[in-house]
Motif scaffolding. Sequence first.
Motif, PDB file in Angstrom:
ATOM      1  N   ASP A 116       3.169  -5.444 -12.450  1.00  0.00           N
ATOM      2  CA  ASP A 116       1.851  -5.652 -13.048  1.00  0.00           C
ATOM      3  C   ASP A 116       1.827  -6.890 -13.933  1.00  0.00           C
ATOM      4  N   GLY A 117       2.535  -7.924 -13.471  1.00  0.00           N
ATOM      5  CA  GLY A 117       2.527  -9.200 -14.167  1.00  0.00           C
ATOM      6  C   GLY A 117       3.467  -9.300 -15.349  1.00  0.00           C
ATOM      7  N   LYS A 118       4.192  -8.226 -15.661  1.00  0.00           N
ATOM      8  CA  LYS A 118       5.107  -8.237 -16.801  1.00  0.00           C
ATOM      9  C   LYS A 118       6.561  -8.271 -16.321  1.00  0.00           C
ATOM     10  N   PRO A 119       7.415  -9.046 -16.993  1.00  0.00           N
ATOM     11  CA  PRO A 119       8.823  -9.099 -16.587  1.00  0.00           C
ATOM     12  C   PRO A 119       9.460  -7.711 -16.585  1.00  0.00           C
ATOM     13  N   ILE A 148       6.767 -17.119  -4.646  1.00  0.00           N
ATOM     14  CA  ILE A 148       6.270 -15.873  -5.229  1.00  0.00           C
ATOM     15  C   ILE A 148       5.721 -14.980  -4.112  1.00  0.00           C
ATOM     16  N   GLU A 149       6.131 -13.720  -4.130  1.00  0.00           N
ATOM     17  CA  GLU A 149       5.568 -12.718  -3.232  1.00  0.00           C
ATOM     18  C   GLU A 149       5.093 -11.529  -4.061  1.00  0.00           C
ATOM     19  N   GLU A 150       3.942 -10.972  -3.704  1.00  0.00           N
ATOM     20  CA  GLU A 150       3.414  -9.800  -4.404  1.00  0.00           C
ATOM     21  C   GLU A 150       3.072  -8.694  -3.405  1.00  0.00           C
ATOM     22  N   ILE A 151       3.374  -7.459  -3.795  1.00  0.00           N
ATOM     23  CA  ILE A 151       3.097  -6.296  -2.950  1.00  0.00           C
ATOM     24  C   ILE A 151       2.423  -5.215  -3.811  1.00  0.00           C
ATOM     25  N   PRO A 152       1.221  -4.783  -3.433  1.00  0.00           N
ATOM     26  CA  PRO A 152       0.610  -3.651  -4.143  1.00  0.00           C
ATOM     27  C   PRO A 152       1.226  -2.338  -3.674  1.00  0.00           C
ATOM     28  N   PHE A 153       1.420  -1.422  -4.613  1.00  0.00           N
ATOM     29  CA  PHE A 153       1.972  -0.106  -4.258  1.00  0.00           C
ATOM     30  C   PHE A 153       1.454   0.908  -5.264  1.00  0.00           C
ATOM     31  N   THR A 154       1.732   2.163  -4.995  1.00  0.00           N
ATOM     32  CA  THR A 154       1.268   3.243  -5.862  1.00  0.00           C
ATOM     33  C   THR A 154       2.443   4.163  -6.188  1.00  0.00           C
ATOM     34  N   VAL A 155       2.498   4.609  -7.415  1.00  0.00           N
ATOM     35  CA  VAL A 155       3.459   5.648  -7.809  1.00  0.00           C
ATOM     36  C   VAL A 155       2.718   6.978  -7.810  1.00  0.00           C
ATOM     37  N   GLY A 156       3.173   7.898  -6.947  1.00  0.00           N
ATOM     38  CA  GLY A 156       2.564   9.217  -6.868  1.00  0.00           C
ATOM     39  C   GLY A 156       3.397  10.264  -7.574  1.00  0.00           C
ATOM     40  N   GLY A 209       0.781  -1.223   0.000  1.00  0.00           N
ATOM     41  CA  GLY A 209       0.000   0.000   0.000  1.00  0.00           C
ATOM     42  C   GLY A 209       0.811   1.270   0.000  1.00  0.00           C
ATOM     43  N   GLN A 210       2.136   1.174  -0.006  1.00  0.00           N
ATOM     44  CA  GLN A 210       2.993   2.365   0.055  1.00  0.00           C
ATOM     45  C   GLN A 210       2.908   3.165  -1.239  1.00  0.00           C
ATOM     46  N   THR A 211       2.996   4.488  -1.105  1.00  0.00           N
ATOM     47  CA  THR A 211       3.058   5.381  -2.260  1.00  0.00           C
ATOM     48  C   THR A 211       4.497   5.871  -2.423  1.00  0.00           C
ATOM     49  N   LEU A 212       5.054   5.662  -3.599  1.00  0.00           N
ATOM     50  CA  LEU A 212       6.435   6.052  -3.887  1.00  0.00           C
ATOM     51  C   LEU A 212       6.445   7.388  -4.606  1.00  0.00           C
ATOM     52  N   THR A 213       7.176   8.349  -4.033  1.00  0.00           N
ATOM     53  CA  THR A 213       7.268   9.679  -4.632  1.00  0.00           C
ATOM     54  C   THR A 213       8.700  10.074  -4.960  1.00  0.00           C
ATOM     55  N   ILE A 221       7.857   4.089 -14.437  1.00  0.00           N
ATOM     56  CA  ILE A 221       6.550   3.534 -14.780  1.00  0.00           C
ATOM     57  C   ILE A 221       5.483   4.594 -14.553  1.00  0.00           C
ATOM     58  N   GLU A 222       4.279   4.344 -15.024  1.00  0.00           N
ATOM     59  CA  GLU A 222       3.213   5.328 -14.948  1.00  0.00           C
ATOM     60  C   GLU A 222       2.760   5.553 -13.516  1.00  0.00           C
ATOM     61  N   MET A 223       2.247   6.739 -13.272  1.00  0.00           N
ATOM     62  CA  MET A 223       1.644   7.030 -11.973  1.00  0.00           C
ATOM     63  C   MET A 223       0.397   6.190 -11.802  1.00  0.00           C
ATOM     64  N   GLY A 224       0.122   5.837 -10.538  1.00  0.00           N
ATOM     65  CA  GLY A 224      -1.077   5.075 -10.252  1.00  0.00           C
ATOM     66  C   GLY A 224      -0.752   3.776  -9.545  1.00  0.00           C
ATOM     67  N   PRO A 225      -1.761   2.912  -9.378  1.00  0.00           N
ATOM     68  CA  PRO A 225      -1.566   1.660  -8.632  1.00  0.00           C
ATOM     69  C   PRO A 225      -0.821   0.606  -9.455  1.00  0.00           C
ATOM     70  N   HIS A 226       0.003  -0.163  -8.763  1.00  0.00           N
ATOM     71  CA  HIS A 226       0.784  -1.223  -9.411  1.00  0.00           C
ATOM     72  C   HIS A 226       0.952  -2.387  -8.439  1.00  0.00           C
TER      73      HIS A 226
END
Length: 505
Positions: A444-447, A494-502, A414-418, A469-474
């Motif tokens: 986002d599932g792509k290498p 496999i580990e996955e973490i949702p995050f956001t680019v602000g 859930g972290q936002t990276l700025t 990468i684009e702003m928004g959720p990833h």
Amino acid sequence: MQRPCDSERVRLGLCLAVAFGLTGAHITGQPEGRRTVVGIRGSAFLINGEPTYTAASGFPDADPNIAGTLLNVRAVQAIFDDANYPNGGTKSKPYQSNTMGDVFFDYPDGTWDPDRNVQEFVDALSDWRRAGLLAFTVNLQGGGPVDGNYGEDVPMQPHYNSGFDPQGALKPAYAKRLQKVLEAADRLGMVVIVGFFYQGSDERIEIVDNDQHLRTAVVNGIRFLESLPHRNVLIEINNETSVGGYSHPLLQPDGIYELVSLAKQEAGNDFPVSMSWSGGIMPRGSKGDLALRMVDYVMIHTNGRTPEEVHETIQAQRRWTGHDRPLMINEDGVSAFNLHAAASERVGWGYYDQGWNNYRDGFQSPPANWRISTAVKWLFFEQVARLTGSPVPPRPSVDDPEYPVITIKGLKAGQTLTKPAWIEAIIEDRHARWPIHRVEFFIDGKPYSYKRTAPFMLGGREWWNPSEIEMGPHTLRVVAYDLRGPRFTQTCTIEEIPFTVGPQE
């Protein structure tokens, strides 16, 4: 050897069907019995006259780069058996491997059963096809059933898996299992790459003057295929002609052109013919060079290569053998990065998951679990689904105390990276013998990036800039691969973490 006329071929096909006990509704030879016909036009594979992975062939959302290719799985043990069993290959009488310990083919809940094996294989095919897979390889002499081929420096593997007898006759039990596989694939719209010979098992056919028994085996194999109504078949004469593991002269680079010529004569327009090649460019004008120029499609292996080396291998192969025929990889490994490298070159790619004899991991160490039963398998089929615009299969839940543990430093859910961030995957290797092989990062599932040695940093550098990468959720996905054998067997976590680019500071 002259090719029989059409009337003689029909008579021969019916005789073969009777001999193998395959008469009935499936052996009518009528055109309406054919559902899937594989073909070639230029450098593209066709199914029922249309290039694969196109809107016209039922894949409107597929990546354009894979049009005309065949994404495939190495399933060479689908018709496996061991003639030594139960005098070898059982829990009580296992074969010995210098590297992998006892090797046996019994199921956890019972004895080895070749009919169970092939039935479970065809039952799994619908899941593979639903994810967008169109092809797989089987072999009448199988493949190495343990990582490192037992680690023995001997010419012949200790188990006895051969669909041909010593004089080159096709064994009825293998023929029936192969027919079952072809029928199932035909119904599903899938192509079967049928291999005839495998190194370490070719010696099960007696070596005589002029390699006549081997020639007989090629003729018998093709005539059996012609006796069936299925035309969803590509022929692979032998696996890895160039590796130097064959005792028969005609299965070596200086002899294979004779079998290619014989097979093309026998197959006519029914089945495209090739053999697989693994490394090395033959001098122009050599017999090996001649063979590669005779085949209907070019098939190579890229085991042990990085994605960058996959690109280089494909480009070198095209410089050698040209662009006028399809080029296919039907054996590589388990890395989705290599899959995408091949796809970007418009080349079909072959998933090879050795596994070990535990009825869970891999597809090449009997007893195989043919379902999408591990994270390694799921990751491949998930990437195939993404490339082909198909449904992603459900991810299996597998808990193993020896799988690696991933801890991600520098990014929380859930972290936002700025601003640039130090994002590192710290891997705990919980297997005492085999090391971590590599770590792959997906966004986002792509290498996105990979690394083979620690520290395992996103993007391969200390401070990753999220503005790439684009702003928004990833979603960041980290995959840690752990070797489980000397050459090919791998597991993964496999580990996955949702995050956001602000907005960047």
